[in-house]
Write an enzyme that holds these catalytic residues in place. Structure first.
Site, PDB file in Angstrom:
ATOM      1  N   LYS A 200     -58.777 -90.663 -44.381  1.00 32.33           N
ATOM      2  CA  LYS A 200     -58.330 -90.174 -45.698  1.00 32.33           C
ATOM      3  C   LYS A 200     -56.986 -89.476 -45.534  1.00 32.33           C
ATOM      4  CE  LYS A 200     -58.274 -86.639 -48.134  1.00 32.33           C
ATOM      5  NZ  LYS A 200     -56.992 -86.663 -48.870  1.00 32.33           N
ATOM      6  N   GLY A 253     -54.862 -79.927 -40.700  1.00 31.50           N
ATOM      7  CA  GLY A 253     -54.477 -79.344 -41.981  1.00 31.50           C
ATOM      8  C   GLY A 253     -54.514 -77.836 -41.892  1.00 31.50           C
ATOM      9  N   SER A 254     -54.757 -77.199 -43.014  1.00 35.11           N
ATOM     10  CA  SER A 254     -54.700 -75.743 -43.058  1.00 35.11           C
ATOM     11  C   SER A 254     -55.959 -75.107 -42.466  1.00 35.11           C
ATOM     12  CB  SER A 254     -54.530 -75.290 -44.503  1.00 35.11           C
ATOM     13  OG  SER A 254     -55.627 -75.743 -45.269  1.00 35.11           O
ATOM     14  N   THR A 255     -55.834 -73.891 -42.012  1.00 32.74           N
ATOM     15  CA  THR A 255     -56.969 -73.158 -41.462  1.00 32.74           C
ATOM     16  C   THR A 255     -58.035 -72.946 -42.537  1.00 32.74           C
ATOM     17  OG1 THR A 255     -55.603 -72.133 -39.770  1.00 32.74           O
ATOM     18  CG2 THR A 255     -57.606 -70.947 -40.380  1.00 32.74           C
ATOM     19  N   GLU A 256     -57.571 -72.714 -43.756  1.00 37.71           N
ATOM     20  CA  GLU A 256     -58.496 -72.514 -44.877  1.00 37.71           C
ATOM     21  C   GLU A 256     -59.396 -73.749 -45.082  1.00 37.71           C
ATOM     22  OE1 GLU A 256     -56.031 -72.308 -48.289  1.00 37.71           O
ATOM     23  OE2 GLU A 256     -57.686 -71.975 -49.686  1.00 37.71           O
ATOM     24  N   GLY A 258     -59.852 -76.084 -42.888  1.00 33.17           N
ATOM     25  CA  GLY A 258     -60.589 -76.251 -41.623  1.00 33.17           C
ATOM     26  C   GLY A 258     -61.945 -75.559 -41.678  1.00 33.17           C
ATOM     27  N   GLU A 275     -57.099 -79.331 -35.964  1.00 34.45           N
ATOM     28  CA  GLU A 275     -55.726 -78.921 -35.653  1.00 34.45           C
ATOM     29  C   GLU A 275     -55.229 -78.193 -36.885  1.00 34.45           C
ATOM     30  OE1 GLU A 275     -54.214 -79.075 -32.917  1.00 34.45           O
ATOM     31  OE2 GLU A 275     -55.514 -80.459 -31.832  1.00 34.45           O
ATOM     32  N   CYS A 309     -46.489 -77.633 -38.168  1.00 35.38           N
ATOM     33  CA  CYS A 309     -47.553 -76.667 -37.877  1.00 35.38           C
ATOM     34  C   CYS A 309     -47.153 -75.707 -36.762  1.00 35.38           C
ATOM     35  CB  CYS A 309     -48.825 -77.405 -37.524  1.00 35.38           C
ATOM     36  SG  CYS A 309     -48.560 -78.652 -36.293  1.00 35.38           S
ATOM     37  N   GLU A 406     -48.642 -68.161 -42.684  1.00 35.46           N
ATOM     38  CA  GLU A 406     -47.891 -69.405 -42.501  1.00 35.46           C
ATOM     39  C   GLU A 406     -47.240 -69.800 -43.822  1.00 35.46           C
ATOM     40  OE1 GLU A 406     -50.158 -73.064 -41.906  1.00 35.46           O
ATOM     41  OE2 GLU A 406     -48.733 -73.540 -40.321  1.00 35.46           O
TER      42      GLU A 406
HETATM   43  P1  NAP Z   1     -54.599 -79.054 -46.298  1.00 30.86           P
HETATM   44  O1  NAP Z   1     -54.493 -78.632 -47.698  1.00 30.86           O
HETATM   45  O2  NAP Z   1     -55.535 -78.359 -45.407  1.00 30.86           O
HETATM   46  O3  NAP Z   1     -54.918 -80.611 -46.350  1.00 30.86           O
HETATM   47  C1  NAP Z   1     -55.134 -81.391 -45.218  1.00 30.86           C
HETATM   48  C2  NAP Z   1     -56.034 -82.552 -45.575  1.00 30.86           C
HETATM   49  O4  NAP Z   1     -57.314 -82.047 -45.955  1.00 30.86           O
HETATM   50  C3  NAP Z   1     -55.537 -83.352 -46.764  1.00 30.86           C
HETATM   51  O5  NAP Z   1     -55.864 -84.701 -46.552  1.00 30.86           O
HETATM   52  C4  NAP Z   1     -56.339 -82.768 -47.902  1.00 30.86           C
HETATM   53  O6  NAP Z   1     -56.475 -83.619 -48.988  1.00 30.86           O
HETATM   54  C5  NAP Z   1     -57.667 -82.539 -47.222  1.00 30.86           C
HETATM   55  N1  NAP Z   1     -58.526 -81.585 -47.901  1.00 30.86           N
HETATM   56  C6  NAP Z   1     -58.195 -80.606 -48.773  1.00 30.86           C
HETATM   57  N2  NAP Z   1     -59.303 -79.952 -49.181  1.00 30.86           N
HETATM   58  C7  NAP Z   1     -60.353 -80.525 -48.555  1.00 30.86           C
HETATM   59  C8  NAP Z   1     -61.756 -80.286 -48.551  1.00 30.86           C
HETATM   60  N3  NAP Z   1     -62.305 -79.329 -49.289  1.00 30.86           N
HETATM   61  N4  NAP Z   1     -62.532 -81.062 -47.775  1.00 30.86           N
HETATM   62  C9  NAP Z   1     -62.003 -82.020 -47.008  1.00 30.86           C
HETATM   63  N5  NAP Z   1     -60.685 -82.310 -46.975  1.00 30.86           N
HETATM   64  C10 NAP Z   1     -59.867 -81.564 -47.737  1.00 30.86           C
HETATM   65  O7  NAP Z   1     -53.231 -78.996 -45.528  1.00 30.86           O
HETATM   66  P2  NAP Z   1     -51.844 -79.532 -46.032  1.00 30.86           P
HETATM   67  O8  NAP Z   1     -51.382 -78.604 -47.085  1.00 30.86           O
HETATM   68  O9  NAP Z   1     -51.931 -80.956 -46.331  1.00 30.86           O
HETATM   69  O10 NAP Z   1     -50.974 -79.373 -44.675  1.00 30.86           O
HETATM   70  C11 NAP Z   1     -50.411 -78.199 -44.313  1.00 30.86           C
HETATM   71  C12 NAP Z   1     -51.279 -77.452 -43.309  1.00 30.86           C
HETATM   72  O11 NAP Z   1     -51.669 -78.268 -42.225  1.00 30.86           O
HETATM   73  C13 NAP Z   1     -50.538 -76.312 -42.692  1.00 30.86           C
HETATM   74  O12 NAP Z   1     -51.346 -75.173 -42.683  1.00 30.86           O
HETATM   75  C14 NAP Z   1     -50.246 -76.774 -41.278  1.00 30.86           C
HETATM   76  O13 NAP Z   1     -50.080 -75.784 -40.341  1.00 30.86           O
HETATM   77  C15 NAP Z   1     -51.399 -77.626 -40.984  1.00 30.86           C
HETATM   78  N6  NAP Z   1     -51.051 -78.628 -39.973  1.00 30.86           N
HETATM   79  C16 NAP Z   1     -51.507 -78.471 -38.698  1.00 30.86           C
HETATM   80  C17 NAP Z   1     -51.172 -79.385 -37.717  1.00 30.86           C
HETATM   81  C18 NAP Z   1     -51.659 -79.246 -36.313  1.00 30.86           C
HETATM   82  O14 NAP Z   1     -51.552 -80.176 -35.552  1.00 30.86           O
HETATM   83  N7  NAP Z   1     -52.217 -78.133 -35.924  1.00 30.86           N
HETATM   84  C19 NAP Z   1     -50.384 -80.483 -38.035  1.00 30.86           C
HETATM   85  C20 NAP Z   1     -49.932 -80.621 -39.343  1.00 30.86           C
HETATM   86  C21 NAP Z   1     -50.278 -79.679 -40.301  1.00 30.86           C
HETATM   87  P3  NAP Z   1     -55.396 -83.615 -50.195  1.00 30.86           P
HETATM   88  O15 NAP Z   1     -54.078 -83.229 -49.664  1.00 30.86           O
HETATM   89  O16 NAP Z   1     -55.443 -85.008 -50.636  1.00 30.86           O
HETATM   90  O17 NAP Z   1     -55.937 -82.672 -51.215  1.00 30.86           O
END
Ligand code: NAP
Ligand code: MG
Length: 502
Positions: A200, A253-256, A258, A275, A309, A406
């Site tokens: 996804k 994605g985000s810690t929240e 996660g 991650e 990230c 962040e």
């Molecule tokens: P995000 O809001 O956590 O979204 C990541 C993914 O999770 C998206 O596909 C999102 O879908 C999905 N998602 C959202 N809510 C969900 C839920 N309740 N259940 C399951 N999946 C859900 O993060 P983002 O805003 O896209 O990315 C930014 C964050 O990712 C930053 O905090 C960054 O640090 C982190 N990040 C970490 C790394 C690493 O390797 N450590 C790499 C890249 C990014 P939708 O977007 O379609 O809603």
């Protein structure tokens, strides 16, 4: 300042044709619309205009895709495929990505906003490299032979072995900042282990996932080994992370989110790798080479417009060098070209969405309200796109929101420090632990600091350097497990022990 528009007339016919096509989910080898018939808008963040639409999937589509992935996992075509054949298949996918690299880069640029030349030279090149690296592993996966003593059976003889077996159906949920690279980080080790996947992508950047789905079909992956389902996180993502037919969730994605994934995964105790976010320190020592440290610290935060990230978002500079280094970084920020991704001279592209632009700007306002001083930036240029000018704050302290949280945008906070113990304490004063960089010419400082910093990666005289061979991931609230490196495949395997009475 007015920012130029993205010129869609410059894109290749193949890219245009893909954008104009009707998009659907890839499930069990077929392209199928969302069961609800709904679609969602894909927007060019440089203009705010819709560029195409994709399926808006929900739990019903996820269920369909998980069934397809399960069927594929249990099919002889995939289960009994020889490791060498799987390797060739993965290499074939890498070859097809290479043949289509310009289209992939254009799609990523239009979808995410990043410079198309960077999308090609960094995102796609690294993604292809990850597939090739992981393609080398299937034939080398091995276990151990064991001679158990079995103390309660002194007269019997036993022989045993343990070996890795694929964990099963993987739900891969990825963010929008490096879409194709995140796809490779999940699919590479999953396929190397022999898993099947439901992918996804982020709602903001589904295009390269759909294109790679096409390429996987062309490469000859059996139907259902890769399924791509587009949709929102709170519906499709949530359904994938709590589906009982999924054996493992691989999330970036985000810690929240996660934390939500972990809760959702608890139903059937699926395996989870995470991650997550970061607030990574860049530490400039008194002896640093300014010619390396100044552009290095600038690129540490401003690469990918700060949407990285492991971005070096907290800059700690020894007080004896503070003005020189921070003025140098601010000067680079002041002169960076803000523009659309299809313009190859762009250095700062748009934030991925209006939501992200507003989020970054809200942090800038919070910084000003808390008394931090803006050295440069802090504004949005005049554009319909989602731009934020590169920003440097000074006079910040460790308790400010802009230092603790962040931001995920082109915003740097800079602080002077006095001695090594002080900067170690400040660098570690964060719930995150993803990356850190040290800028010095002293080998003793390198090792002393590297071992004291609580982060998954420590870079020396560089930042944001990633590679298929280097394990990458977080300490503390930056995540669980590691991507990349040979051991990443183990996170997609169970260990099975076979014990034989002779
Ligand atoms: P995000 O809001 O956590 O979204 C990541 C993914 O999770 C998206 O596909 C999102 O879908 C999905 N998602 C959202 N809510 C969900 C839920 N309740 N259940 C399951 N999946 C859900 O993060 P983002 O805003 O896209 O990315 C930014 C964050 O990712 C930053 O905090 C960054 O640090 C982190 N990040 C970490 C790394 C690493 O390797 N450590 C790499 C890249 C990014 P939708 O977007 O379609 O809603
Ligand atoms: Mg987009």
């Amino acid at each position: 300042m007015t920012v130029a528009m993205n010129d869609l007339n410059t894109i290749r016919p193949a890219t245009r044709e893909f954008l104009a096509a009707a998009h659907a989910n890839l499930i069990g080898g077929s392209w199928v619309p969302a069961a609800s018939g709904k679609t969602l808008s894909v927007v060019d963040p440089a203009t705010g205009q819709e560029i195409t639409r994709v399926a808006e999937s929900d739990a019903a589509d996820i269920d369909h895709a998980v069934q397809a992935a399960r069927n594929a996992f249990e099919s002889a075509a995939w289960r009994d495929m020889k490791p060498a054949t799987r390797e060739r298949l993965m290499n074939r996918l890498a070859d097809l990505m290479e043949q289509n690299i310009d289209t992939l880069a254009e799609l990523e640029s239009i979808d995410n906003g990043k410079n198309v030349a960077i999308a090609k030279a960094v995102d796609m090149t690294c993604a292809i490299d990850v597939f090739r690296f992981m393609a080398g592993i299937p034939s080398k996966l091995n276990g151990a032979t064991l001679k158990p003593s079995i103390p309660f059976a002194p007269d019997a003889r036993f022989f045993a072995y343990s070996h890795p077996v694929p964990v099963g159906v993987v739900g891969a949920i990825i963010p929008w900042n490096f879409p194709a690279l995140m796809i490779a980080w999940k699919l590479g080790p999953a396929f190397a282990a022999g898993c099947t996947v439901v992918l996804k992508p982020a709602e903001e950047t589904p295009l390269t996932a759909l294109f790679i789905g096409r390429l996987a079909q062309e490469a000859g992956f059996p139907d259902g080994v890769l399924n791509v389902v587009t949709g929102y996180g709170h519906t499709a993502g949530a359904a994938l992370s709590n589906h009982r037919g999924v054996d493992k969730v691989a999330f970036t994605g985000s810690t929240e989110v996660g934390r939500l994934i972990l809760q959702a995964a608890s139903g059937n105790l699926k395996r989870v790798t995470l991650e997550l976010g970061g607030k990574s320190p860049a530490i400039v020592m008194p002896d640093a080479d300014a010619a390396v440290a100044i552009p290095g610290a600038a690129s540490g935060i401003f690469f990918n417009h700060g949407q990285t990230c492991c971005a070096g978002s907290r800059l700690f500079v020894h007080k004896s060098r503070f003005d020189e280094v921070v003025d140098g970084v601010a000067n680079i920020a002041r002169n960076m070209k803000v523009g659309p991704g299809l313009d190859m001279s762009t250095e700062i592209g748009p934030m991925v969405s209006k939501v992200q632009q507003d989020r970054v700007c809200a942090y800038i306002e919070a910084g000003k309200a808390e008394g931090a001083e803006l050295l440069v930036g802090g504004t949005r240029p005049d554009s319909n796109g989602f731009f934020v000018n590169p920003t440097v704050f000074v006079n910040t302290s460790n308790d400010m929101k802009i230092v603790r949280e962040e931001i995920f945008g082109p915003v740097l906070v800079a602080m002077p420090y006095t001695d090594l113990e002080e900067v170690i304490a400040w660098a570690n004063d964060t719930p995150y632990g993803l990356g850190a960089s040290i800028w010095t010419r002293d080998v003793s400082t390198v090792h002393t600091l590297a071992h004291r910093i609580r982060s998954g990666t420590v870079w020396v005289n560089c930042h944001n350097v990633i590679d298929a061979a280097l394990p990458f991931g977080g300490f503390k609230e930056s995540g669980w497990g590691r991507e990349n490196g040979v051991d990443a495949v183990k996170a997609y395997c169970e260990t099975q022990t076979v014990c034989i009475a002779l």
